[in-house]
Design an enzyme around this catalytic site. Structure first.
Site, mmCIF file in Angstrom:
data_model
loop_
_atom_site.group_PDB
_atom_site.id
_atom_site.type_symbol
_atom_site.label_atom_id
_atom_site.label_comp_id
_atom_site.label_asym_id
_atom_site.label_seq_id
_atom_site.Cartn_x
_atom_site.Cartn_y
_atom_site.Cartn_z
ATOM 1 N N ARG A 12 -11.794 10.668 -1.467
ATOM 2 C CA ARG A 12 -11.087 11.890 -2.765
ATOM 3 C C ARG A 12 -10.406 10.929 -4.412
ATOM 4 N NH1 ARG A 12 -6.024 13.055 -1.003
ATOM 5 N NH2 ARG A 12 -5.302 11.951 0.934
ATOM 6 N N GLY A 13 -9.996 11.798 -5.054
ATOM 7 C CA GLY A 13 -8.972 11.940 -6.048
ATOM 8 C C GLY A 13 -9.335 10.281 -7.369
ATOM 9 N N ILE A 14 -8.448 9.636 -7.243
ATOM 10 C CA ILE A 14 -8.160 8.818 -7.934
ATOM 11 C C ILE A 14 -9.741 7.825 -7.625
ATOM 12 C CG2 ILE A 14 -7.084 6.653 -9.499
ATOM 13 C CD1 ILE A 14 -5.016 8.251 -8.974
ATOM 14 N N ARG A 34 -10.001 6.753 6.137
ATOM 15 C CA ARG A 34 -10.044 7.071 7.628
ATOM 16 C C ARG A 34 -11.098 7.416 8.628
ATOM 17 N NH1 ARG A 34 -3.304 7.535 7.962
ATOM 18 N NH2 ARG A 34 -2.785 5.272 7.838
ATOM 19 N N GLY A 82 -3.473 4.556 -0.380
ATOM 20 C CA GLY A 82 -2.213 4.997 -0.413
ATOM 21 C C GLY A 82 -1.409 6.590 0.181
ATOM 22 N N TYR A 145 7.854 4.995 -2.205
ATOM 23 C CA TYR A 145 6.784 5.178 -2.417
ATOM 24 C C TYR A 145 6.511 4.481 -3.656
ATOM 25 C CZ TYR A 145 2.446 6.906 -5.398
ATOM 26 O OH TYR A 145 1.416 7.050 -5.775
ATOM 27 N N LYS A 149 4.368 1.027 -4.942
ATOM 28 C CA LYS A 149 4.072 0.509 -6.920
ATOM 29 C C LYS A 149 4.203 -0.465 -6.697
ATOM 30 C CE LYS A 149 0.798 4.180 -5.123
ATOM 31 N NZ LYS A 149 -0.825 3.041 -4.407
#
Length: 239
Positions: A12-14, A34, A82, A145, A149
């Site tokens: 999903r997403g990026i 997952r 992440g 976070y 990163k």
């Protein structure tokens, strides 16, 4: 030639945008998540999905073994998976801190270590780590976070020096605020506040992050390693 590409958290997403970009370019794409379910958009290109929790070294090894059997050794690794557990420092539990680092930073260590063994043997490879502008700028309520990163930058630059002689490049892409499901839950007021701090005055599209990743994994970027490429509309410039 079609390469074996793995995108962690590519469901999903990026991560999905990155996986689609490689698939559209003709590469053999695998994603981990997952759930282990392959998104329909990717399935159309014959991509595969492997169930894997990157906080478990055993699951990481099993996922790579399955991908290697189907697509061959991973030649391009994008460490994207992440999580966030945002809260102010005094409210942040030990688990809030360590679980985010275990997924975002130590998880990257696990997958890069597993991939690099075969890349060293082949004397070539591309690794791209997905960091964040928050890792460079900092953000209230995101100490865990941001630490995870930011840690990816030191990790990548150390590996760039360690693995460069074997034609393996390690680079970092640091997105700013991207228009995904994760940011869609923000209030209109918060979204306006964020955009006000972005020189380009808008959110990024996932495909714009994917384009930077594709470039770093290309032959044209063969002499780029240890770099941090911001895709943030100018939000983090100067860092």
């Amino acid at each position: 030639m079609s390469r074996s590409v793995l995108v962690t958290g590519g469901n999903r997403g990026i991560g999905l945008a990155i996986a689609l970009s490689f698939a559209e370019g003709g590469d053999k794409v695998a994603v981990t998540s997952r759930s282990g379910e392959v998104p329909a958009e990717l399935a159309a290109y014959g991509a595969i999905a492997v169930k894997c929790d990157i906080t478990d070294a055993g699951q990481v090894d099993a996922a790579f073994t399955e991908i290697e059997e189907k697509h061959g050794p991973v030649e391009v690794l994008v460490a994207n998976a992440g999580i966030t557990k945002d809260t102010l420092l005094l409210r942040m539990s030990e688990d809030d801190f360590t679980s985010v680092l275990d997924t975002n930073l130590t998880g990257a260590f696990r997958v890069v270590k597993r991939a690099s063994a075969k890349m060293l043997r082949a004397r070539k490879g591309r690794v791209v780590l997905i960091s964040s502008v928050v890792g460079l700028l900092g953000s209230p309520g995101q100490a865990n976070y941001a630490a995870s990163k930011s840690g990816l930058v030191g990790f990548a630059r150390s590996l760039a020096r360690e693995l460069g002689s074997r034609n393996i490049t390690i680079n970092v892409v640091a997105p700013g605020f991207v228009d995904t499901d994760m940011t869609a839950v923000l209030s209109d007021e918060r979204r306006k506040e964020i955009v006000a701090g972005v020189p380009l005055g808008r959110y990024a599209q996932p495909a714009e992050v994917a384009a930077a990743v594709r470039f770093l994994a290309s032959d044209e970027a063969a002499y780029i390693t240890g770099a941090v490429v911001p895709v943030d509309g100018g939000l983090g410039m100067g860092h």
